[in-house]
Design an enzyme around this catalytic site. Sequence first.
Site, PDB file in Angstrom:
ATOM      1  N   CYS A  95      55.002  16.344  12.687  1.00 25.87           N
ATOM      2  CA  CYS A  95      53.518  16.038  12.858  1.00 25.87           C
ATOM      3  C   CYS A  95      53.189  17.275  14.075  1.00 25.87           C
ATOM      4  O   CYS A  95      53.692  17.231  15.146  1.00 25.87           O
ATOM      5  CB  CYS A  95      53.568  14.601  13.617  1.00 25.87           C
ATOM      6  SG  CYS A  95      51.948  14.405  14.167  1.00 25.87           S
ATOM      7  N   CYS A 132      52.393  15.646  17.414  1.00 25.87           N
ATOM      8  CA  CYS A 132      53.742  15.463  18.263  1.00 25.87           C
ATOM      9  C   CYS A 132      53.839  16.723  18.717  1.00 25.87           C
ATOM     10  O   CYS A 132      54.684  16.634  19.796  1.00 25.87           O
ATOM     11  CB  CYS A 132      54.538  14.957  17.290  1.00 25.87           C
ATOM     12  SG  CYS A 132      54.307  12.936  17.054  1.00 25.87           S
ATOM     13  N   ASP A 170      39.772  20.987  20.864  1.00 21.01           N
ATOM     14  CA  ASP A 170      39.904  21.204  19.408  1.00 21.01           C
ATOM     15  C   ASP A 170      39.815  22.614  19.141  1.00 21.01           C
ATOM     16  O   ASP A 170      39.034  23.596  19.480  1.00 21.01           O
ATOM     17  CB  ASP A 170      38.554  20.482  18.653  1.00 21.01           C
ATOM     18  CG  ASP A 170      39.266  20.419  17.316  1.00 21.01           C
ATOM     19  OD1 ASP A 170      39.266  19.231  16.637  1.00 21.01           O
ATOM     20  OD2 ASP A 170      39.147  21.380  16.359  1.00 21.01           O
ATOM     21  N   ASN A 172      38.242   9.149  13.165  1.00 21.50           N
ATOM     22  CA  ASN A 172      38.067   9.543  11.516  1.00 21.50           C
ATOM     23  C   ASN A 172      39.321   8.780  10.644  1.00 21.50           C
ATOM     24  O   ASN A 172      40.368   8.844  11.069  1.00 21.50           O
ATOM     25  CB  ASN A 172      38.172  10.961  11.073  1.00 21.50           C
ATOM     26  CG  ASN A 172      36.903  11.721  11.456  1.00 21.50           C
ATOM     27  OD1 ASN A 172      35.865  11.228  11.338  1.00 21.50           O
ATOM     28  ND2 ASN A 172      37.176  12.883  11.923  1.00 21.50           N
ATOM     29  N   THR A 223      42.334  15.006   8.710  1.00 26.33           N
ATOM     30  CA  THR A 223      43.203  15.986   8.140  1.00 26.33           C
ATOM     31  C   THR A 223      44.737  15.708   8.953  1.00 26.33           C
ATOM     32  O   THR A 223      45.476  16.226   8.533  1.00 26.33           O
ATOM     33  CB  THR A 223      42.700  17.306   8.427  1.00 26.33           C
ATOM     34  OG1 THR A 223      42.265  17.343   9.728  1.00 26.33           O
ATOM     35  CG2 THR A 223      41.496  17.624   7.639  1.00 26.33           C
ATOM     36  N   HIS A 256      48.120  11.611  12.964  1.00 30.81           N
ATOM     37  CA  HIS A 256      48.444  11.170  14.238  1.00 30.81           C
ATOM     38  C   HIS A 256      47.235  10.723  14.914  1.00 30.81           C
ATOM     39  O   HIS A 256      46.505  11.592  15.003  1.00 30.81           O
ATOM     40  CB  HIS A 256      49.179  12.261  14.983  1.00 30.81           C
ATOM     41  CG  HIS A 256      49.690  11.896  16.363  1.00 30.81           C
ATOM     42  ND1 HIS A 256      51.107  12.314  17.011  1.00 30.81           N
ATOM     43  CD2 HIS A 256      49.045  11.271  17.703  1.00 30.81           C
ATOM     44  CE1 HIS A 256      51.040  12.055  18.160  1.00 30.81           C
ATOM     45  NE2 HIS A 256      50.078  11.479  18.839  1.00 30.81           N
ATOM     46  N   HIS A 315      43.920  10.101  16.758  1.00 30.33           N
ATOM     47  CA  HIS A 315      43.179  10.933  17.950  1.00 30.33           C
ATOM     48  C   HIS A 315      41.717  10.761  17.773  1.00 30.33           C
ATOM     49  O   HIS A 315      41.110  10.192  16.776  1.00 30.33           O
ATOM     50  CB  HIS A 315      43.274  12.309  17.408  1.00 30.33           C
ATOM     51  CG  HIS A 315      42.917  12.717  16.059  1.00 30.33           C
ATOM     52  ND1 HIS A 315      43.918  12.696  14.908  1.00 30.33           N
ATOM     53  CD2 HIS A 315      41.855  13.409  15.363  1.00 30.33           C
ATOM     54  CE1 HIS A 315      43.184  13.056  13.774  1.00 30.33           C
ATOM     55  NE2 HIS A 315      41.994  13.517  14.252  1.00 30.33           N
ATOM     56  N   HIS A 326      38.234  11.971  18.885  1.00 28.91           N
ATOM     57  CA  HIS A 326      37.396  13.233  18.989  1.00 28.91           C
ATOM     58  C   HIS A 326      36.239  12.897  20.228  1.00 28.91           C
ATOM     59  O   HIS A 326      35.523  11.690  19.998  1.00 28.91           O
ATOM     60  CB  HIS A 326      36.686  13.735  17.698  1.00 28.91           C
ATOM     61  CG  HIS A 326      37.192  14.039  16.835  1.00 28.91           C
ATOM     62  ND1 HIS A 326      37.254  15.329  16.284  1.00 28.91           N
ATOM     63  CD2 HIS A 326      38.094  13.424  15.838  1.00 28.91           C
ATOM     64  CE1 HIS A 326      38.047  15.538  14.946  1.00 28.91           C
ATOM     65  NE2 HIS A 326      38.673  14.341  14.926  1.00 28.91           N
TER      66      HIS A 326
HETATM   67  P1  5GP Z   1      40.385  14.859  11.649  1.00 29.26           P
HETATM   68  O1  5GP Z   1      39.639  15.421  10.727  1.00 29.26           O
HETATM   69  O2  5GP Z   1      41.836  14.660  11.003  1.00 29.26           O
HETATM   70  O3  5GP Z   1      39.944  13.753  12.338  1.00 29.26           O
HETATM   71  O4  5GP Z   1      40.594  16.043  12.937  1.00 29.26           O
HETATM   72  C1  5GP Z   1      41.623  16.718  13.219  1.00 29.26           C
HETATM   73  C2  5GP Z   1      41.136  17.747  13.973  1.00 29.26           C
HETATM   74  O5  5GP Z   1      42.353  18.492  14.472  1.00 29.26           O
HETATM   75  C3  5GP Z   1      40.020  18.812  13.529  1.00 29.26           C
HETATM   76  O6  5GP Z   1      38.899  18.787  13.921  1.00 29.26           O
HETATM   77  C4  5GP Z   1      40.928  20.377  13.590  1.00 29.26           C
HETATM   78  O7  5GP Z   1      40.094  21.323  14.064  1.00 29.26           O
HETATM   79  C5  5GP Z   1      42.126  19.947  14.798  1.00 29.26           C
HETATM   80  N1  5GP Z   1      43.096  20.752  14.627  1.00 29.26           N
HETATM   81  C6  5GP Z   1      43.879  20.983  13.504  1.00 29.26           C
HETATM   82  N2  5GP Z   1      44.838  21.701  13.866  1.00 29.26           N
HETATM   83  C7  5GP Z   1      44.856  22.032  15.328  1.00 29.26           C
HETATM   84  C8  5GP Z   1      45.698  22.787  16.286  1.00 29.26           C
HETATM   85  O8  5GP Z   1      46.754  23.416  15.670  1.00 29.26           O
HETATM   86  N3  5GP Z   1      45.361  22.823  17.679  1.00 29.26           N
HETATM   87  C9  5GP Z   1      44.040  22.120  17.936  1.00 29.26           C
HETATM   88  N4  5GP Z   1      43.825  22.065  19.342  1.00 29.26           N
HETATM   89  N5  5GP Z   1      43.390  21.153  17.093  1.00 29.26           N
HETATM   90  C10 5GP Z   1      43.800  21.334  15.885  1.00 29.26           C
HETATM   91 ZN    ZN Z   2      52.549  12.550  15.710  1.00 31.33          ZN
END
Ligand code: 5GP
Ligand code: ZN
Length: 112
Positions: free
Chosen positions: A4, A7, A30, A85, A93, A96, A98, A100
């Site tokens: 993950c 993680c 982000d 989301n 995407t 885990h 989270h 925003h």
């Molecule tokens: P989701 O679309 O799953 O709600 O948001 C995942 C977020 O994680 C996205 O906004 C993406 O830009 C961010 N993200 C993906 N990989 C990384 C990373 O390696 N480091 C950081 N800081 N953010 C990430």
């Molecule tokens: Zn995780």
Amino acid sequence: MSDCLFCKIVASEIPATIVHETATTLAFRDINPHAPVHVLVIPKEHYEDAAALAEAGLAGDVLIAAAAVAAQEGIVESGYRVIFNTGPDAGRTVFHAHAHVLGGTGLSLRLG
Ligand code: 5GP
Ligand code: ZN
């Protein structure tokens, strides 16, 4: 969870710009920001989604940390948005849980 991404950030195996930390949460910028302030707040332990986070009694910790991040970033008065989301239509995407935290500009309804 060993495979993950978030993680790995908690374990310092992948770098991140950490802006806030508590015993149970970590907040970092982000990598692809959608607003001048775009911080992700995560539980340090792996939970799949917001519902699992709530069932574990940690949703409040994440929301309190989100408010602390907003205060630290100076966006409480101007306003901000906290988003979880869920599922493909929301463009999720990373699996885990989270939150925003978005702010620092007028926000359109869509995140992406
Ligand atoms: P989701 O679309 O799953 O709600 O948001 C995942 C977020 O994680 C996205 O906004 C993406 O830009 C961010 N993200 C993906 N990989 C990384 C990373 O390696 N480091 C950081 N800081 N953010 C990430
Ligand atoms: Zn995780």
